[in-house]
Design a protein around this motif. Structure first.
Motif, mmCIF file in Angstrom:
data_model
loop_
_atom_site.group_PDB
_atom_site.id
_atom_site.type_symbol
_atom_site.label_atom_id
_atom_site.label_comp_id
_atom_site.label_asym_id
_atom_site.label_seq_id
_atom_site.Cartn_x
_atom_site.Cartn_y
_atom_site.Cartn_z
ATOM 1 N N TYR A 18 -16.391 -10.118 4.026
ATOM 2 C CA TYR A 18 -16.902 -10.022 5.527
ATOM 3 C C TYR A 18 -16.716 -8.274 5.785
ATOM 4 C CZ TYR A 18 -16.374 -14.952 5.186
ATOM 5 O OH TYR A 18 -16.399 -16.273 4.868
ATOM 6 N N GLY A 44 -7.690 -20.787 3.605
ATOM 7 C CA GLY A 44 -7.871 -19.102 3.651
ATOM 8 C C GLY A 44 -7.884 -18.511 2.331
ATOM 9 N N LYS A 47 -12.312 -20.367 -0.273
ATOM 10 C CA LYS A 47 -13.235 -21.721 -0.801
ATOM 11 C C LYS A 47 -14.568 -21.684 0.010
ATOM 12 C CE LYS A 47 -10.336 -24.907 0.131
ATOM 13 N NZ LYS A 47 -9.004 -23.925 0.753
ATOM 14 N N SER A 48 -14.551 -21.889 1.277
ATOM 15 C CA SER A 48 -15.896 -21.581 2.156
ATOM 16 C C SER A 48 -16.648 -20.364 1.976
ATOM 17 C CB SER A 48 -15.624 -21.799 3.482
ATOM 18 O OG SER A 48 -15.036 -23.041 3.811
ATOM 19 N N LYS A 52 -20.539 -20.110 0.570
ATOM 20 C CA LYS A 52 -21.562 -19.387 1.407
ATOM 21 C C LYS A 52 -22.303 -18.292 0.621
ATOM 22 C CE LYS A 52 -18.517 -19.307 5.248
ATOM 23 N NZ LYS A 52 -18.127 -18.326 6.349
HETATM 24 N N1 LIG Z 1 -16.868 -14.804 9.337
HETATM 25 C C1 LIG Z 1 -15.682 -14.229 9.138
HETATM 26 N N2 LIG Z 1 -15.476 -13.019 9.281
HETATM 27 C C2 LIG Z 1 -14.314 -12.293 8.964
HETATM 28 N N3 LIG Z 1 -13.420 -12.946 8.144
HETATM 29 C C3 LIG Z 1 -13.672 -14.008 7.763
HETATM 30 C C4 LIG Z 1 -14.873 -15.038 8.141
HETATM 31 N N4 LIG Z 1 -14.712 -16.228 7.725
HETATM 32 C C5 LIG Z 1 -13.621 -16.427 7.128
HETATM 33 N N5 LIG Z 1 -12.939 -15.162 6.889
HETATM 34 C C6 LIG Z 1 -11.559 -15.059 6.263
HETATM 35 O O1 LIG Z 1 -11.831 -15.046 4.941
HETATM 36 C C7 LIG Z 1 -10.668 -15.624 4.298
HETATM 37 C C8 LIG Z 1 -11.227 -17.113 3.489
HETATM 38 O O2 LIG Z 1 -11.866 -17.814 4.396
HETATM 39 P P1 LIG Z 1 -12.588 -19.152 3.954
HETATM 40 O O3 LIG Z 1 -13.281 -18.954 2.629
HETATM 41 O O4 LIG Z 1 -13.213 -20.070 5.088
HETATM 42 O O5 LIG Z 1 -11.205 -19.760 3.404
HETATM 43 P P2 LIG Z 1 -11.005 -21.561 3.043
HETATM 44 O O6 LIG Z 1 -12.356 -22.358 3.093
HETATM 45 O O7 LIG Z 1 -10.606 -21.288 1.445
HETATM 46 O O8 LIG Z 1 -9.887 -22.204 3.757
HETATM 47 C C9 LIG Z 1 -9.743 -16.134 5.406
HETATM 48 O O9 LIG Z 1 -8.765 -15.185 5.378
HETATM 49 C C10 LIG Z 1 -10.608 -15.980 6.719
HETATM 50 O O10 LIG Z 1 -9.778 -15.467 7.932
#
Ligand SMILES: Nc1ncnc2c1ncn2[C@@H]1O[C@H](COP(=O)(O)OP(=O)(O)O)[C@@H](O)[C@H]1O
Ligand SMILES: [Mg+2]
Lengths: 244, 290
Positions: A18, A44, A47-48, A52
């Motif tokens: 991001y 964190g 995974k998400s 995406k």
């Molecule tokens: N829209 C966003 N903008 C900036 N940072 C993000 C955003 N979404 C997630 N993050 C950061 O990316 C990292 C991974 O997030 P995420 O993929 O959601 O983790 P998980 O699903 O494994 O818990 C985290 O440190 C989170 O804070």
């Protein structure tokens, strides 16, 4: 639970993030049609972000994602949907002031063939709770029912690859069993590749062909479901199970 | 009886004016979550476009009015490209400042270009008086009411039944879910902006012949349209339209029964009262457009 030789979807050294933030730092694995893959890892870990990126909401900054042998890294989400990649993201993802029927129709927004109504009927056969409430507003249903609806909306795409972000979140234990059973049968019956992110790692791995552990934006371990369930390190770190 | 009917008609005309402006505001807020402080100035721009087409270009009203709406649709495309698309995913403070700035620029450009003297727009329908027994009504007012009703019916049907209309409602209800099912949110942003600008265009095309046209003609209208959007339930298009007509009728009633001087006090006092008891507006806070 045989894994196909030729992967339907393959990630090679994928980097994504991001803005200035780099989250995925080289993720590689492949999944075949008719299989279930569980992605596990700490909060964190990315995974998400991984789901995406496969769906195209985030750009592939380095590396490549290929689908049916062709690179899709440059395609936007609409083209990926049309190619057959659908996602059910974390959090509520329906249209609360539309009826269940309208929501299912919106699920097929990118389709223009005339099989939509037949698929809708097929969907309410598979999820009988939706048939009963077809003319009620989505926002008036329980959380578990909305989760079902969102899965059905994604299936209206007729996906070849289905991405599920924590499908069991907030469900009762009985419903979790039901959801996992239908995930397994969706993969086997329809030949889909299902990739799901799950906190409920033990149960998820039990129905999975492949397990992928993400740690700080990289794949730290992969294996078949049973291999993962028996790996002492993974048992300790991610499954909360005693080491045998 | 005659006076009552005349005032009812005045109330409905004012209500139509507020409603055509409020509908665009509610669409922009409900679907794109953008508060457009320049929306009243779009109405002013439309009135000037109509004036130029009639008085300078020399077109007949029947050609100039639809052309005004068309040109305002084009202005909507420009507004999207220059302002909305750049601020749509920025914080609300930036959106607020940029539309407020546009409003100030437009008013002052109008002052520079046209001067402070009001202009009058001629429509042949102003002079056609329909005799309905004891009451008489100008054909222009009939056109205002008919045009407003027809355009709102078209908006309702479009939002409810067309593919793009459904996509607009989907973006209003859950922007992430809209992206997940493959709705191009930027395209919906453009369509919404064009529709909103076209309604301001319709307001100018229909209503400018009834009132004086000038740089600040829309300032008070915009405030009342905002009141309608707030009272109608922020982002609820149907609510905003109903509230706009209520405001128009309330104004006419207080002008007739009390005094012109108290009209605005009564209308805004009523608005405060409604919000005291129904903080989410008359029709709920739901971001709903159908
Ligand atoms: N829209 C966003 N903008 C900036 N940072 C993000 C955003 N979404 C997630 N993050 C950061 O990316 C990292 C991974 O997030 P995420 O993929 O959601 O983790 P998980 O699903 O494994 O818990 C985290 O440190 C989170 O804070
Ligand atoms: Mg997550």
């Amino acid at each position: 639970m045989a894994v196909e030789k030729e992967p339907l979807l393959e990630l090679r050294d994928v980097h994504a993030g991001y803005g200035e933030l780099s989250i995925l730092k080289g993720v590689s694995f492949g999944v075949g049609g008719g299989t279930v893959t569980s992605v596990i890892g700490a909060n964190g870990a990315g995974k998400s972000t991984l789901l995406k990126t496969i769906f195209g909401m985030l750009k592939v900054r380095e590396g490549d994602v290929s689908f049916e042998g062709r690179s899709i890294a440059a395609l936007g989400t609409v083209k990926r949907l049309k190619a057959g990649i659908a996602i059910v993201p974390q959090g509520r993802c329906n249209f609360p002031q539309m009826t269940i029927r309208e929501n299912l129709e919106m699920g097929a927004y990118t389709r223009s063939d005339d099989g939509i109504e037949a698929d809708l009927q097929h969907m309410v056969d598979q999820f009988p709770i939706l048939r009963e409430k077809l003319h009620l507003l989505a926002g008036d249903m329980s959380g578990g029912q909305q989760q079902m609806l969102e899965m059905a909306m994604a299936l209206m795409v007729r996906p070849r690859v289905l991405l599920l972000d924590e499908p069991s979140l907030g469900l009762s234990p009985m419903m979790i069993d039901e959801v996992f059973t239908s995930i397994r049968s969706l993969a086997e019956v329809n030949g889909m590749a299902i990739i799901m992110v799950e906190q409920n790692a033990v149960q998820a791995l039990k129905i999975s062909d492949l397990g992928v552990v993400i740690e700080l934006g990289r794949v730290s371990a992969t294996g078949t479901g049973p291999e993962m369930l028996n790996d002492p390190d993974i048992r300790k770190a991610y499954l909360g199970l005693p080491v045998i | 009886m005659d006076l009552l009917f005349t005032q009812l008609l005045n109330g409905l005309t004012a209500g139509a004016e507020y409603a055509l402006v409020a509908a665009g505001l509610a669409l922009l807020f409900g679907i794109l979550q953008i508060v457009n402080f320049a929306h009243g100035e779009f109405y002013m721009l439309a009135a000037f476009i109509l004036y130029v087409l009639l008085a300078v270009v020399g077109l007949p009203y029947y050609a100039a009015a639809p052309l005004t709406v068309l040109l305002m649709a084009c202005a909507g495309v420009l507004f999207y490209a220059i302002v909305i698309s750049r601020v749509i995913s920025r914080p609300w403070q930036i959106q607020l400042i940029s539309t407020l700035a546009l409003s100030i620029v437009m008013i002052n450009l109008a002052i520079v270009l046209s001067g402070p003297t009001p202009r009058y727009v001629e429509s042949p329908l102003n002079n056609v008086i329909l005799d309905l027994g004891s009451v008489r009504i100008s054909a222009q007012r009939v056109l205002v009411l008919l045009g407003t009703i027809v355009s709102f019916a078209a908006l309702y049907l479009g939002l409810k039944y067309t593919r793009t209309g459904k996509a607009m409602r989907a973006v209003a209800q859950n922007r992430e879910a809209a992206a997940v099912v493959g709705i191009g949110v930027p395209v919906i942003g453009l369509v919404t902006t064009v529709v909103a600008a076209s309604f301001a265009g319709l307001a100018g095309a229909l209503i400018a012949p009834l009132y004086a046209v000038g740089p600040t003609m829309a300032v008070l209208v915009n405030i009342k349209a905002f009141a309608a959007v707030i009272v109608g339930g922020f982002g609820n298009v149907k609510g905003a339209i109903v509230a706009a007509f209520v405001i128009g009728l309330l104004e006419a009633a207080s002008t007739t029964l009390i005094s012109t001087e108290y009209t605005d006090a009564i209308v805004f006092g009523g608005m405060i009262l409604i919000l005291l008891f129904r903080p989410n507006g008359l029709f709920g806070k739901a971001v709903r457009v159908g």
